[in-house]
Motif scaffolding. Structure first.
Motif, PDB file in Angstrom:
ATOM      1  N   PRO A   5       0.796  -1.235   0.000  1.00  0.00           N
ATOM      2  CA  PRO A   5       0.000   0.000   0.000  1.00  0.00           C
ATOM      3  C   PRO A   5       0.829   1.285   0.000  1.00  0.00           C
ATOM      4  CG  PRO A   5      -0.117  -1.058   2.136  1.00  0.00           C
ATOM      5  CD  PRO A   5       0.627  -1.991   1.230  1.00  0.00           C
ATOM      6  N   ASN A   6       2.033   1.265   0.544  1.00  0.00           N
ATOM      7  CA  ASN A   6       2.871   2.461   0.603  1.00  0.00           C
ATOM      8  C   ASN A   6       4.292   2.048   0.257  1.00  0.00           C
ATOM      9  OD1 ASN A   6       4.762   4.442   1.655  1.00  0.00           O
ATOM     10  ND2 ASN A   6       3.011   5.419   2.624  1.00  0.00           N
ATOM     11  N   ALA A   7       4.716   2.363  -0.961  1.00  0.00           N
ATOM     12  CA  ALA A   7       6.014   1.911  -1.464  1.00  0.00           C
ATOM     13  C   ALA A   7       7.184   2.446  -0.633  1.00  0.00           C
ATOM     14  CB  ALA A   7       6.181   2.310  -2.925  1.00  0.00           C
ATOM     15  N   GLN A   8       7.119   3.693  -0.212  1.00  0.00           N
ATOM     16  CA  GLN A   8       8.223   4.269   0.563  1.00  0.00           C
ATOM     17  C   GLN A   8       8.379   3.572   1.907  1.00  0.00           C
ATOM     18  OE1 GLN A   8       7.395   8.508   0.619  1.00  0.00           O
ATOM     19  NE2 GLN A   8       9.049   8.831  -0.837  1.00  0.00           N
ATOM     20  N   ARG A   9       7.274   3.274   2.544  1.00  0.00           N
ATOM     21  CA  ARG A   9       7.328   2.649   3.862  1.00  0.00           C
ATOM     22  C   ARG A   9       7.645   1.155   3.754  1.00  0.00           C
ATOM     23  NH1 ARG A   9       2.203   3.766   6.385  1.00  0.00           N
ATOM     24  NH2 ARG A   9       2.878   5.902   6.141  1.00  0.00           N
ATOM     25  N   ALA A  10       7.023   0.459   2.808  1.00  0.00           N
ATOM     26  CA  ALA A  10       7.184  -0.984   2.692  1.00  0.00           C
ATOM     27  C   ALA A  10       8.510  -1.390   2.063  1.00  0.00           C
ATOM     28  CB  ALA A  10       6.036  -1.576   1.878  1.00  0.00           C
ATOM     29  N   LEU A  11       9.075  -0.511   1.217  1.00  0.00           N
ATOM     30  CA  LEU A  11      10.314  -0.838   0.496  1.00  0.00           C
ATOM     31  C   LEU A  11      11.332   0.292   0.674  1.00  0.00           C
ATOM     32  CD1 LEU A  11       8.479  -1.970  -2.761  1.00  0.00           C
ATOM     33  CD2 LEU A  11       9.365  -3.462  -0.952  1.00  0.00           C
ATOM     34  N   ASP A  13      14.473   0.481   1.275  1.00  0.00           N
ATOM     35  CA  ASP A  13      15.817   0.339   0.710  1.00  0.00           C
ATOM     36  C   ASP A  13      15.814   0.119  -0.797  1.00  0.00           C
ATOM     37  OD1 ASP A  13      16.942   0.595   3.263  1.00  0.00           O
ATOM     38  OD2 ASP A  13      16.661  -1.536   3.659  1.00  0.00           O
ATOM     39  N   ALA A  14      14.648   0.190  -1.417  1.00  0.00           N
ATOM     40  CA  ALA A  14      14.557  -0.033  -2.862  1.00  0.00           C
ATOM     41  C   ALA A  14      15.284   1.078  -3.614  1.00  0.00           C
ATOM     42  CB  ALA A  14      13.096  -0.095  -3.295  1.00  0.00           C
ATOM     43  N   ALA A  15      16.016   0.693  -4.646  1.00  0.00           N
ATOM     44  CA  ALA A  15      16.726   1.646  -5.508  1.00  0.00           C
ATOM     45  C   ALA A  15      15.870   1.859  -6.755  1.00  0.00           C
ATOM     46  CB  ALA A  15      18.106   1.101  -5.869  1.00  0.00           C
ATOM     47  N   TRP A  16      14.993   2.855  -6.707  1.00  0.00           N
ATOM     48  CA  TRP A  16      14.049   3.108  -7.790  1.00  0.00           C
ATOM     49  C   TRP A  16      14.739   3.737  -8.979  1.00  0.00           C
ATOM     50  CZ3 TRP A  16       9.371   1.027  -7.329  1.00  0.00           C
ATOM     51  CH2 TRP A  16       8.933   0.696  -6.055  1.00  0.00           C
ATOM     52  N   ARG A  17      14.351   3.309 -10.194  1.00  0.00           N
ATOM     53  CA  ARG A  17      14.897   3.866 -11.434  1.00  0.00           C
ATOM     54  C   ARG A  17      13.762   4.321 -12.326  1.00  0.00           C
ATOM     55  NH1 ARG A  17      18.945   0.336 -14.665  1.00  0.00           N
ATOM     56  NH2 ARG A  17      18.699   2.182 -15.926  1.00  0.00           N
TER      57      ARG A  17
END
Length: 66
Positions: A5-11, A13-17
């Motif tokens: 539901p919330n990409a920033q909170r759930a992930l 350490d993700a390196a978004w491109r």
């Protein structure tokens, strides 16, 4: 396929491109490899919004089809 539901909170350490072909208007998607799930996809305009999670095989099949 899954969803968070919330990409920033759930992930966090993700390196978004974002694609180098993305326009300045921000109508883009971002991708990030996620070890436990495969590939995460989110709307670049709403990084705190949901992200879809795809297996590597599913994402590969999608890319091969386009």
């Amino acid at each position: 396929m899954g969803q968070v539901p919330n990409a920033q909170r759930a992930l966090p350490d993700a390196a978004w491109r974002k694609s180098g072909r993305s326009g300045k208007q921000g109508n883009c998607v971002e991708l990030a490899p996620v070890r436990a799930h495969g590939i995460a996809v989110r709307n670049s305009r709403f990084p705190e919004g949901p992200a879809l999670l795809f297996s590597v095989a599913a994402m590969s099949a999608f890319v091969d089809a386009i």
